[in-house]
Design a protein around this motif. Structure first.
Motif, PDB file in Angstrom:
ATOM      1  N   ILE A 214       1.940 -29.590  18.850  1.00 29.74           N
ATOM      2  CA  ILE A 214       0.525 -29.821  19.177  1.00 29.74           C
ATOM      3  C   ILE A 214      -0.324 -28.639  18.738  1.00 29.74           C
ATOM      4  O   ILE A 214      -1.417 -28.807  18.176  1.00 29.74           O
ATOM      5  CB  ILE A 214       0.366 -30.096  20.688  1.00 29.74           C
ATOM      6  N   GLU A 215       0.162 -27.405  18.961  1.00 28.04           N
ATOM      7  CA  GLU A 215      -0.584 -26.209  18.561  1.00 28.04           C
ATOM      8  C   GLU A 215      -0.748 -26.148  17.045  1.00 28.04           C
ATOM      9  O   GLU A 215      -1.832 -25.881  16.537  1.00 28.04           O
ATOM     10  CB  GLU A 215       0.140 -24.948  19.044  1.00 28.04           C
ATOM     11  N   SER A 216       0.344 -26.391  16.319  1.00 29.52           N
ATOM     12  CA  SER A 216       0.269 -26.307  14.858  1.00 29.52           C
ATOM     13  C   SER A 216      -0.587 -27.425  14.288  1.00 29.52           C
ATOM     14  O   SER A 216      -1.300 -27.235  13.290  1.00 29.52           O
ATOM     15  CB  SER A 216       1.677 -26.357  14.254  1.00 29.52           C
ATOM     16  N   THR A 217      -0.559 -28.594  14.932  1.00 21.27           N
ATOM     17  CA  THR A 217      -1.408 -29.697  14.490  1.00 21.27           C
ATOM     18  C   THR A 217      -2.876 -29.364  14.701  1.00 21.27           C
ATOM     19  O   THR A 217      -3.727 -29.639  13.839  1.00 21.27           O
ATOM     20  CB  THR A 217      -1.048 -30.990  15.253  1.00 21.27           C
ATOM     21  N   ASP A 218      -3.197 -28.743  15.853  1.00 19.25           N
ATOM     22  CA  ASP A 218      -4.576 -28.365  16.115  1.00 19.25           C
ATOM     23  C   ASP A 218      -5.058 -27.326  15.107  1.00 19.25           C
ATOM     24  O   ASP A 218      -6.234 -27.310  14.739  1.00 19.25           O
ATOM     25  CB  ASP A 218      -4.731 -27.815  17.533  1.00 19.25           C
ATOM     26  N   LEU A 219      -4.154 -26.463  14.650  1.00 20.09           N
ATOM     27  CA  LEU A 219      -4.531 -25.482  13.635  1.00 20.09           C
ATOM     28  C   LEU A 219      -5.001 -26.177  12.362  1.00 20.09           C
ATOM     29  O   LEU A 219      -6.001 -25.783  11.754  1.00 20.09           O
ATOM     30  CB  LEU A 219      -3.338 -24.562  13.337  1.00 20.09           C
ATOM     31  N   LEU A 220      -4.294 -27.243  11.974  1.00 18.70           N
ATOM     32  CA  LEU A 220      -4.700 -27.993  10.787  1.00 18.70           C
ATOM     33  C   LEU A 220      -6.034 -28.685  10.999  1.00 18.70           C
ATOM     34  O   LEU A 220      -6.885 -28.715  10.104  1.00 18.70           O
ATOM     35  CB  LEU A 220      -3.617 -29.032  10.435  1.00 18.70           C
ATOM     36  N   PHE A 221      -6.237 -29.242  12.210  1.00 14.71           N
ATOM     37  CA  PHE A 221      -7.509 -29.892  12.507  1.00 14.71           C
ATOM     38  C   PHE A 221      -8.648 -28.873  12.517  1.00 14.71           C
ATOM     39  O   PHE A 221      -9.775 -29.176  12.112  1.00 14.71           O
ATOM     40  CB  PHE A 221      -7.447 -30.620  13.849  1.00 14.71           C
ATOM     41  N   ALA A 222      -8.365 -27.667  13.021  1.00 16.34           N
ATOM     42  CA  ALA A 222      -9.398 -26.628  13.083  1.00 16.34           C
ATOM     43  C   ALA A 222      -9.838 -26.207  11.685  1.00 16.34           C
ATOM     44  O   ALA A 222     -11.013 -25.900  11.459  1.00 16.34           O
ATOM     45  CB  ALA A 222      -8.877 -25.420  13.858  1.00 16.34           C
ATOM     46  N   ILE A 223      -8.898 -26.189  10.741  1.00 13.51           N
ATOM     47  CA  ILE A 223      -9.241 -25.836   9.362  1.00 13.51           C
ATOM     48  C   ILE A 223     -10.252 -26.825   8.792  1.00 13.51           C
ATOM     49  O   ILE A 223     -11.085 -26.483   7.953  1.00 13.51           O
ATOM     50  CB  ILE A 223      -7.964 -25.795   8.500  1.00 13.51           C
ATOM     51  N   ASP A 224     -10.198 -28.071   9.288  1.00 14.05           N
ATOM     52  CA  ASP A 224     -11.160 -29.088   8.842  1.00 14.05           C
ATOM     53  C   ASP A 224     -12.461 -29.034   9.633  1.00 14.05           C
ATOM     54  O   ASP A 224     -13.553 -29.118   9.060  1.00 14.05           O
ATOM     55  CB  ASP A 224     -10.554 -30.491   8.992  1.00 14.05           C
ATOM     56  N   SER A 225     -12.346 -28.904  10.966  1.00 20.39           N
ATOM     57  CA  SER A 225     -13.523 -29.084  11.815  1.00 20.39           C
ATOM     58  C   SER A 225     -14.425 -27.859  11.867  1.00 20.39           C
ATOM     59  O   SER A 225     -15.648 -27.991  11.974  1.00 20.39           O
ATOM     60  CB  SER A 225     -13.081 -29.464  13.236  1.00 20.39           C
ATOM     61  N   ILE A 226     -13.853 -26.660  11.817  1.00 19.89           N
ATOM     62  CA  ILE A 226     -14.686 -25.457  11.912  1.00 19.89           C
ATOM     63  C   ILE A 226     -15.629 -25.321  10.720  1.00 19.89           C
ATOM     64  O   ILE A 226     -16.816 -25.029  10.899  1.00 19.89           O
ATOM     65  CB  ILE A 226     -13.800 -24.211  12.113  1.00 19.89           C
ATOM     66  N   PRO A 227     -15.164 -25.527   9.463  1.00 20.81           N
ATOM     67  CA  PRO A 227     -16.141 -25.528   8.366  1.00 20.81           C
ATOM     68  C   PRO A 227     -17.222 -26.582   8.542  1.00 20.81           C
ATOM     69  O   PRO A 227     -18.368 -26.371   8.122  1.00 20.81           O
ATOM     70  CB  PRO A 227     -15.267 -25.830   7.138  1.00 20.81           C
ATOM     71  N   ALA A 228     -16.878 -27.714   9.177  1.00 18.30           N
ATOM     72  CA  ALA A 228     -17.869 -28.775   9.367  1.00 18.30           C
ATOM     73  C   ALA A 228     -19.023 -28.306  10.243  1.00 18.30           C
ATOM     74  O   ALA A 228     -20.193 -28.576   9.946  1.00 18.30           O
ATOM     75  CB  ALA A 228     -17.208 -30.012   9.977  1.00 18.30           C
TER      76      ALA A 228
END
Length: 335
Positions: A214-228
């Protein structure tokens, strides 16, 4: 500014302590009704903080709103916070579906799922805080950063459109492999524990493996959402606070919506459009400015279209299934 940042972090830690230490002190399986109540509580908390953001920036408490290239008014700050919050909340919908797959893969008992998500989200806050700090520093130092983020979002949108979310393989996760290399894994859950002793050795449980994924998956999502969200505002405080409030309610949204996500079939298309919109917005920021009002209207309108289209499609399918095969009017034919 230091005291404002410190005050916000203390507020979040107090909310988390209240959540885990008081309201969820006794571990139990979270039902849909309880999850909906908590979802409403977290949304109300975010909206209340948005009001506070207005007064903070309108009156420039401790100089906030004056540290950027232009002075930010309370109205502008409140609109940017709300737009960022809605965008991050929307992008987290896809995260909920993936979390549900992870819980199902590891067969995490319902009574321990809240514990996994609590520590998962606490770790996600730390990771996102670091990433937002790095992103803000890059935008300040390098003019090309916004173009890079914009291109990244468009690539992410295309990848989201063509990638199947069901294709999740936790055993191939590099962090899971690393954990297995250093620790043996117990064959079954050991209650609520992440660590235990097995065959005389310090060992990890399947519950901890679920947390790692779950933590590593959230890291991937954060790479997408934070630039947004940087595409909506470059104010680090608004980026951080709206992001944190969006993921604070992720646990309750998971328990309320995990079983219903498949019904929102067109929501993914809406998220793809939003990522492309924000990506284009970042790419053209030097030539054309899209203000907070227009951004907020596009975000809310796109989400509304996706949800309404999904509801209409579900109703159409329900009507077709009730009608049965063609030629069957519900009466037996006489021979």
């Amino acid at each position: 500014m230091f005291f404002i940042w410190a005050g916000f972090i203390v507020l979040i830690l107090a909310l988390l302590a209240l959540d885990l230490g008081v309201f969820h002190r006794q571990e139990h399986a979270v039902g849909v009704r309880e999850a909906l109540i908590w979802t409403a509580v977290w949304i109300a908390s975010a909206l209340a903080f948005n009001v506070l953001v207005y007064f903070m920036y309108e009156n420039h408490w401790l100089g906030i709103g004056k540290h950027l290239s232009e002075t930010v008014s309370g109205t502008q700050a409140a609109k940017e916070f709300f737009a960022g919050y809605v965008l991050e909340k929307s992008l987290s919908m896809d995260n909920i579906f993936v979390i549900a797959l992870i819980m199902r893969y590891f067969a995490v008992p319902a009574i321990y799922q809240h514990r996994v998500l609590f520590w998962g989200i606490l770790g996600a806050m730390v990771m996102r805080g670091v990433m937002i700090g790095i992103g803000a520093a890059m935008i300040t130092r390098f003019a090309w950063t916004l173009y890079f983020f914009g291109g990244l979002l468009i690539i992410t949108a295309i990848k989201m459109l063509i990638t199947d979310s069901d294709s999740i393989e936790p055993d191939r996760n590099p962090w899971v492999r690393l954990a297995r290399r250093f620790y043996p894994v117990t064959p079954r859950f050991e209650g609520r524990r992440f660590f235990t002793h097995y065959n005389g050795q310090r060992a990890i449980t399947p519950l901890f493996l679920a947390l790692i994924v779950i933590e590593s998956t959230d890291l991937l999502f954060a790479i997408d959402s934070i630039p947004a969200i940087f595409g909506l505002t470059q104010d680090p405080f608004i980026v951080f606070t709206s992001n944190i409030f969006a993921i604070l309610g992720l646990r309750s949204m998971y328990f309320a919506l995990a079983g219903l996500m498949e019904k929102f079939r067109y929501l993914k298309v809406s998220l793809v459009f939003l990522l492309i919109f924000v990506g284009v917005k970042m790419l053209v920021h030097d030539h054309y400015h899209i203000d907070a009002d227009a951004s907020l209207a596009i975000i809310l309108g796109t989400l509304a279209v996706g949800v309404i289209a999904s509801i209409m499609a579900n109703r159409r399918d329900a009507l077709r299934s009730n009608q049965g095969p063609p030629g069957n009017d519900g009466h037996m034919e006489r021979s």
